[in-house]
Design a protein around this motif. Sequence first.
Motif, short mmCIF file in Angstrom:
data_model
loop_
_atom_site.label_atom_id
_atom_site.label_comp_id
_atom_site.label_asym_id
_atom_site.label_seq_id
_atom_site.Cartn_x
_atom_site.Cartn_y
_atom_site.Cartn_z
N GLU A 48 0.83 -1.20 0.00
CA GLU A 48 0.00 0.00 0.00
C GLU A 48 0.87 1.26 0.00
O GLU A 48 0.63 2.19 -0.78
N LYS A 49 1.88 1.30 0.85
CA LYS A 49 2.77 2.45 0.93
C LYS A 49 3.65 2.56 -0.32
O LYS A 49 3.85 3.66 -0.86
N ILE A 67 -5.35 3.89 -6.06
CA ILE A 67 -5.13 2.78 -5.15
C ILE A 67 -6.45 2.42 -4.48
O ILE A 67 -7.11 3.26 -3.87
N ILE A 68 -6.82 1.15 -4.58
CA ILE A 68 -8.06 0.66 -3.97
C ILE A 68 -7.69 -0.42 -2.96
O ILE A 68 -7.03 -1.42 -3.30
N GLY A 69 -8.09 -0.20 -1.72
CA GLY A 69 -7.73 -1.12 -0.66
C GLY A 69 -8.79 -2.18 -0.40
O GLY A 69 -9.98 -1.94 -0.54
N PHE A 70 -8.31 -3.37 0.01
CA PHE A 70 -9.19 -4.49 0.34
C PHE A 70 -8.79 -5.06 1.69
O PHE A 70 -7.64 -4.94 2.12
N ARG A 71 -9.74 -5.73 2.35
CA ARG A 71 -9.47 -6.24 3.68
C ARG A 71 -8.64 -7.52 3.68
O ARG A 71 -7.99 -7.85 4.67
N ASN A 72 -8.67 -8.27 2.57
CA ASN A 72 -7.86 -9.49 2.50
C ASN A 72 -7.56 -9.83 1.04
O ASN A 72 -8.11 -9.22 0.10
N GLU A 116 -10.66 -11.56 -6.20
CA GLU A 116 -11.95 -11.61 -6.87
C GLU A 116 -12.25 -10.30 -7.60
O GLU A 116 -12.84 -10.31 -8.69
N ALA A 117 -11.82 -9.18 -7.01
CA ALA A 117 -12.02 -7.88 -7.67
C ALA A 117 -11.23 -7.81 -8.97
O ALA A 117 -11.71 -7.24 -9.97
#
Length: 264
Positions: free
Chosen positions: A162-163, A174-179, A185-186
């Motif tokens: 992420e950084k 940047i699109i964040g996901f929890r896992n 899948e995205a």
Amino acid sequence: MKKLGIVFIILFICLVIFHLLVIQPKKYVEEDLYDKIIERGTIKVGINTDSKPFGFYDKDWNVQGYDADLARYIAQYILKSPNAVEFYPVTPANRILKVSTGELDMVIATMTITPQRKDIIKFSIPYDYAGQALLVRSNSKITSIADLAGLNVGVVFGTTAEKNMLTLAPTSTIIGFRNYHVAYEALKQGKIDALTSDDTILSTFAYDDKDVKLLPKRYSKEPYGIALKKSKSTKKLKENIDFAIKDMQRKNIITRIRRKWLKL
């Protein structure tokens, strides 16, 4: 009477000063974690359970993977039994908190050793190294990080990826996901154009699914370490973990685990 009262006041003040300066309360000494583990007979290990092949549940709901095997070897070294491990699910977002508060004895969860994290927690010596890579759909025209300008790139919250992406691809979204499962899948559904993380994690998606591919370029070299609470109480535990890792490296156990789970 007044003089007697003054004498008592002076004596009282002297007693208070004596208590503060001479009779100091005993300092709290935190129990040594290694000794506590030996007494308990099990090690509480935090592990990612959705990041195959490092940590995941098999069909019988047993924790498997690279990091799970590593934890069992450490349990064998410290407690003489590979089964003396209690696994607790963690995420990149909560793993530092859980180990730094003492809720867990250690975290083994593809955790990169960084100077920022070392200010908060303690790390073992590295047990493996990863490089940040890109996973894209097989029909994608993306060939490198330079092609990400204006595109959607997926990362997992709380990871070094992420950084890094803010520096490596500042014009991408940047699109964040929890896992990792949700992020993968995205990517498959076209919600993001690329997924970035450690090559060791992304390699399994590419190995199992011909609809995605792992690009060959690596954008970092990141050491994985076992996380411990930053405290004098973990000194002996860290020494034993470091010795166990060196023993595994000397006996090529790390190499066998890597080939078993990473196909590398």
